[in-house]
Design a protein around this motif. Sequence first.
Motif, PDB file in Angstrom:
ATOM      1  N   MET A  15      52.302  19.342  57.765  1.00 28.79           N
ATOM      2  CA  MET A  15      51.365  20.068  58.615  1.00 28.79           C
ATOM      3  C   MET A  15      51.189  19.363  59.952  1.00 28.79           C
ATOM      4  N   MET A  16      51.031  18.037  59.924  1.00 29.65           N
ATOM      5  CA  MET A  16      50.813  17.301  61.169  1.00 29.65           C
ATOM      6  C   MET A  16      52.034  17.381  62.092  1.00 29.65           C
ATOM      7  N   ASN A  18      54.060  19.873  62.354  1.00 28.90           N
ATOM      8  CA  ASN A  18      54.053  21.209  62.945  1.00 28.90           C
ATOM      9  C   ASN A  18      52.925  21.395  63.948  1.00 28.90           C
ATOM     10  N   HIS A  19      51.756  20.834  63.663  1.00 31.59           N
ATOM     11  CA  HIS A  19      50.648  20.929  64.617  1.00 31.59           C
ATOM     12  C   HIS A  19      50.971  20.206  65.920  1.00 31.59           C
ATOM     13  N   LYS A  23      51.940  20.557  70.688  1.00 28.79           N
ATOM     14  CA  LYS A  23      50.832  20.116  71.536  1.00 28.79           C
ATOM     15  C   LYS A  23      51.138  18.841  72.332  1.00 28.79           C
ATOM     16  N   HIS A 303      44.368  20.619  54.739  1.00 28.65           N
ATOM     17  CA  HIS A 303      44.498  21.659  55.766  1.00 28.65           C
ATOM     18  C   HIS A 303      43.381  21.533  56.803  1.00 28.65           C
ATOM     19  N   GLU A 307      43.511  19.953  61.118  1.00 32.07           N
ATOM     20  CA  GLU A 307      43.062  20.576  62.365  1.00 32.07           C
ATOM     21  C   GLU A 307      42.210  19.611  63.184  1.00 32.07           C
ATOM     22  N   THR A 310      44.519  16.613  64.435  1.00 27.98           N
ATOM     23  CA  THR A 310      45.349  16.988  65.582  1.00 27.98           C
ATOM     24  C   THR A 310      44.567  16.837  66.875  1.00 27.98           C
ATOM     25  N   GLY A 392      51.668  25.051  59.993  1.00 28.91           N
ATOM     26  CA  GLY A 392      50.604  24.855  60.969  1.00 28.91           C
ATOM     27  C   GLY A 392      50.071  26.137  61.566  1.00 28.91           C
ATOM     28  N   PRO A 394      47.410  29.000  61.767  1.00 35.64           N
ATOM     29  CA  PRO A 394      46.015  29.153  61.345  1.00 35.64           C
ATOM     30  C   PRO A 394      45.852  30.265  60.321  1.00 35.64           C
ATOM     31  N   ARG A 400      37.744  25.228  59.730  1.00 35.60           N
ATOM     32  CA  ARG A 400      37.911  23.839  59.312  1.00 35.60           C
ATOM     33  C   ARG A 400      36.610  23.243  58.759  1.00 35.60           C
TER      34      ARG A 400
END
Length: 416
Positions: A15-16, A18-19, A23, A303, A307, A310, A392, A394, A400
């Motif tokens: 997940m991290m 992809n987040h 960015k 999850h 958020e 990130t 990633g 939403p 969150r």
Amino acid sequence: MKNLLILGAGTSGTMMANHLRSKLYLNEWKITIVDQYKTHYYQPGFLFLPFDTYTEKQVKKVGKKFIPKDVIYIQKKIEQIFPEENKVQLEDETLDYDVLIVATGSKIAPEETEGLVGPLWKKDIFDFYTFEGSLALRNKLRDWEGGKLVVHITEMPIKCPVAPLEFAFLADSYFREKGMRDKVEITYVTPLTGAFTKPTCSTALSYLLKEKGIHMESDFAIEHVDNDTKEIVDYEDRRIPFDLLVTIPTNMGDEVIEKSGLGDDLNFIPTDHNTLQSLAHENIFVIGDATNVPASKAGSVAHFEAETLTDNILLYIDGYPLKKEFDGHANCFIETGNKKALLIDFNYVTEPVHGTFPFSKIGPLKLLKESVFNHWGKLAFRWIYWNMLLKGIPIPFVHRNMSFKGKVFDIKPENK
């Protein structure tokens, strides 16, 4: 170019990756993720595998396919972290980092309990917190003719603390469907004083245990397993006999955390509960099961953590104060058998409450109340996991931090 290094390509690490890849300025930052394993498992599916609800293929995929192409993926064993030098030693190379994310998860440690890994291991004693254990238990249950089934938790914390209860409920339903429930005596054994870690939820779950004819033994601190008499024994010499023992062994952080001197007694990293920054090293951040935060070790928590984390990593890189935002939010379905489930929603300070989710009036999901909708929500999460959560993307209407809309409180929360 600066280096952001992620250790672990499980739920949290993936997940991290992809987040952050969308960015961070990739011409200024290189993102690398390291994991020794090729396969990515949908761990919530291990609960369903023993009952033939899911197949083997439904709970595992090749992990690399979920890592963005512009993130460097290294499949090697992580040997040690050297935080004072900002380096990580792999099996045959050393990586430098400017920012480190530790997402090494947790694992079962059955060797921590005397006699657990003995002559009966994978014969009459099983876990279902690993793919191999869950698969072996499935094969056992297919031909098991009945007797004393004991579902046992060694100690807290564990990954997904509701899963042992779910197993007991699903076992009740499974044996009823097979027409042999009268041949099975189910006992739920916990080191807690109640059925769950949260008192409000514990009351509701205790009622379901009684309703389904599942006996509960609480305050049981196991000392050893007697393979000769087929009993689990606590420190007060209380003995519980079994024909089939389904146990959740001690859960511990990865051994690399111990080698690196970063963890507590269970190899979990002391972490700021709200920012997810390491308490010892400001350029190290921790997520998921690797942390020692007093939140549920579940995928939904990872999850929500991802958020906030990130945002905080971007703030740290730009030299701004971190958000003290993460509130321990957990959102968990609890399978209760007969194609029904409960849904609980809570955080660090708020007990699971009654009400609706995600919308205040229409739901459609009910909190702390059995429903078919909740059951289908649990099953639908597998699709959401593979297609949204890991990537990633939403999840609409799921925030969150814990929302108090649609919740019913005995006392109005101060932080509403």
